[in-house]
Motif scaffolding. Structure first.
Motif, short mmCIF file in Angstrom:
data_model
loop_
_atom_site.label_atom_id
_atom_site.label_comp_id
_atom_site.label_asym_id
_atom_site.label_seq_id
_atom_site.Cartn_x
_atom_site.Cartn_y
_atom_site.Cartn_z
N PHE A 17 6.27 19.83 -41.46
CA PHE A 17 4.81 19.92 -41.35
C PHE A 17 4.35 20.02 -39.90
CE2 PHE A 17 4.56 17.45 -45.57
CZ PHE A 17 4.72 18.63 -46.28
N LYS A 18 5.01 19.32 -38.99
CA LYS A 18 4.66 19.40 -37.57
C LYS A 18 4.93 20.81 -37.03
CE LYS A 18 5.51 14.49 -36.63
NZ LYS A 18 6.41 13.51 -35.97
N LEU A 19 6.10 21.34 -37.39
CA LEU A 19 6.44 22.71 -36.95
C LEU A 19 5.48 23.73 -37.54
CD1 LEU A 19 10.34 22.54 -37.32
CD2 LEU A 19 9.06 22.65 -35.17
N TRP A 20 5.19 23.57 -38.82
CA TRP A 20 4.30 24.51 -39.52
C TRP A 20 2.88 24.43 -38.96
CZ3 TRP A 20 4.01 28.77 -42.04
CH2 TRP A 20 2.96 29.06 -42.92
N TRP A 21 2.41 23.22 -38.69
CA TRP A 21 1.07 23.03 -38.12
C TRP A 21 0.96 23.73 -36.77
CZ3 TRP A 21 -3.78 21.26 -39.00
CH2 TRP A 21 -4.57 20.94 -37.91
N ASN A 30 -4.56 29.52 -41.45
CA ASN A 30 -4.92 28.35 -42.24
C ASN A 30 -3.63 27.78 -42.83
OD1 ASN A 30 -5.66 26.55 -44.31
ND2 ASN A 30 -7.58 27.64 -44.70
N TYR A 31 -3.26 26.59 -42.44
CA TYR A 31 -1.95 26.05 -42.84
C TYR A 31 -1.85 25.77 -44.33
CZ TYR A 31 -4.03 21.35 -43.03
OH TYR A 31 -4.80 20.26 -43.34
N LEU A 32 -3.01 25.75 -45.03
CA LEU A 32 -2.99 25.54 -46.48
C LEU A 32 -3.11 26.84 -47.27
CD1 LEU A 32 -5.27 22.37 -46.77
CD2 LEU A 32 -2.80 22.47 -47.02
N GLU A 33 -3.39 27.95 -46.59
CA GLU A 33 -3.60 29.20 -47.31
C GLU A 33 -2.91 30.37 -46.61
OE1 GLU A 33 -7.77 29.78 -47.76
OE2 GLU A 33 -8.05 28.03 -49.06
N ALA A 34 -1.85 30.11 -45.90
CA ALA A 34 -1.14 31.18 -45.18
C ALA A 34 -0.47 32.13 -46.16
CB ALA A 34 -0.12 30.57 -44.23
N SER A 35 -0.25 33.35 -45.72
CA SER A 35 0.35 34.37 -46.58
C SER A 35 1.87 34.21 -46.66
CB SER A 35 0.03 35.76 -46.03
OG SER A 35 0.66 35.93 -44.76
N LYS A 36 2.44 34.92 -47.62
CA LYS A 36 3.90 34.94 -47.76
C LYS A 36 4.55 35.50 -46.50
CE LYS A 36 5.60 38.21 -50.26
NZ LYS A 36 5.95 39.02 -51.45
N ALA A 37 3.94 36.51 -45.91
CA ALA A 37 4.49 37.11 -44.69
C ALA A 37 4.55 36.09 -43.56
CB ALA A 37 3.64 38.31 -44.28
N ALA A 38 3.52 35.24 -43.48
CA ALA A 38 3.49 34.21 -42.44
C ALA A 38 4.63 33.22 -42.64
CB ALA A 38 2.14 33.50 -42.45
N VAL A 39 4.89 32.87 -43.89
CA VAL A 39 5.97 31.93 -44.19
C VAL A 39 7.32 32.55 -43.81
CG1 VAL A 39 7.20 30.71 -46.04
CG2 VAL A 39 4.70 30.80 -46.04
N ILE A 40 7.51 33.82 -44.14
CA ILE A 40 8.76 34.50 -43.81
C ILE A 40 8.95 34.57 -42.30
CG2 ILE A 40 9.93 36.75 -43.87
CD1 ILE A 40 8.85 37.11 -46.69
N LEU A 41 7.89 34.86 -41.57
CA LEU A 41 7.98 34.92 -40.11
C LEU A 41 8.28 33.53 -39.52
CD1 LEU A 41 5.09 37.41 -39.27
CD2 LEU A 41 7.54 37.79 -38.98
N PHE A 42 7.66 32.51 -40.12
CA PHE A 42 7.92 31.13 -39.67
C PHE A 42 9.39 30.77 -39.87
CE2 PHE A 42 8.46 26.70 -41.08
CZ PHE A 42 8.12 26.03 -39.91
N LEU A 43 9.92 31.05 -41.06
CA LEU A 43 11.31 30.74 -41.34
C LEU A 43 12.25 31.54 -40.44
CD1 LEU A 43 11.23 30.59 -45.26
CD2 LEU A 43 11.31 28.66 -43.66
N THR A 44 11.88 32.78 -40.18
CA THR A 44 12.69 33.61 -39.29
C THR A 44 12.73 33.03 -37.88
OG1 THR A 44 12.14 35.58 -40.57
CG2 THR A 44 12.99 35.93 -38.35
N LYS A 45 11.56 32.57 -37.43
CA LYS A 45 11.49 31.96 -36.10
C LYS A 45 12.38 30.73 -36.02
CE LYS A 45 8.18 29.98 -32.80
NZ LYS A 45 8.67 30.79 -31.66
#
Length: 301
Positions: A17-21, A30-45
């Motif tokens: 949650f700290k990393l995601w925030w 918006n950390y509660l309504e981010a897109s799938k693409a944002a999640v994929i980019l976050f995981l990639t990072k």
């Protein structure tokens, strides 16, 4: 809803949650309504920062808690994790496991129990129970004296507190500790009975089985029991730089399986569900040099 998560899960997810925030803040999301693409980019990072497959899987689960399970089970997110596994595969913690015989041989010399210090019998009992029930240290730390029933041939212990695997419509664990009258020096039931007698005058109304061996003899935590078991393994000659206290679960389950105990019996005793593949994937390991409690104790010649 937070109460539906185990305390350790909450601690683990807080890291995500700290990393995601911070990621969402930096990218104006918006950390509660981010897109799938944002999640994929976050995981990639996170992958590019060196995160392992297991860590990324934990991140996915934590973010799914915020955004909904559609993210966690999304085909593209799953495909990304499969790619990570192939590029950076998870390696089992143990490829082999130590032989319980080594530890039992050492503990056989710690007898009679009336000659032992409270520290010695505490460590011996914790190790014997861990080996003969394949229980987690969390379970051992939750044993209550009022839930111990002593019979002529065995001791029955019911665990009433919620544990890691507790769930709706799932039975709480019951530990069955047989007596081995021909091997009193390594009999877990005898050791338990003697421990209760030795500690009866220092309990101070505490219902917990395991107490600290230093005054004022408070109930111990699971971390303390882990330390006790690890100390006993080290004294027995087990390489504790490689094996943790939790490895008793691997050693007990693997020994029982090698002795011919059925998978159903191992799963039920160790607290895995009937369909669980956990034993096959993570716990069934060949013993170094080559029903649970009975198979472990009776292999000691």
């Amino acid at each position: 809803m937070i109460s539906s998560l185990a305390t350790n899960t909450v601690k683990q997810y807080n890291t995500t949650f700290k990393l995601w925030w911070n990621y969402c803040l930096k990218n104006h999301l918006n950390y509660l309504e981010a897109s799938k693409a944002a999640v994929i980019l976050f995981l990639t990072k996170q992958y590019e920062s060196g995160a392992s497959y297991g860590t990324l899987n934990s991140h996915r689960s934590a973010i799914s808690l915020l955004l909904g399970n559609n993210i966690g089970s999304d085909e593209q997110v799953s495909r990304l994790l499969k790619g990570v596994f192939k590029c950076r595969p998870s390696i089992p913690k143990y490829n082999t496991v130590w032989n319980p015989q080594v530890v039992l041989d050492f503990m056989e010399n710690l007898f009679p129990h009336t000659d032992l210090t409270l520290s010695q019998i505490s460590k011996k009992l914790a190790t014997l129970l861990a080996l003969c029930t394949a229980s987690r240290v969390q379970t051992l730390s939750l044993i209550k004296t009022n839930c111990i029933v002593i019979h002529q041939e065995q001791i029955i212990i019911t665990i009433t507190n919620l544990i890691k695997t507790s769930a709706v419509n799932r039975e709480q664990p019951t530990l069955v500790i047989p007596y081995f009258t021909d091997k009193p020096s390594i009999c877990p039931a005898k050791c338990l009975e003697d421990y209760l007698e030795i500690t009866k005058n220092i309990r101070n109304d505490s219902s917990n089985l395991f107490l600290t061996y230093k005054r004022p003899h408070k109930p111990v935590t699971s971390q303390t029991i882990s330390r006790w078991i690890k100390n006993m393994l080290a004294e027995s000659g087990v390489d504790v730089t490689r094996f943790s206290a939790h490895s008793t679960r691997h050693a007990a389950a693997s020994t029982a399986h090698a002795a011919g105990v059925s998978l159903d019996a191992i799963r039920k005793t160790a607290g895995w569900t009937a369909t669980s593949q956990t034993f096959a994937k993570f716990y069934n390991r060949p013993i170094i040099s080559q029903e649970l409690a009975r198979s472990v104790i009776e292999t000691n010649n």
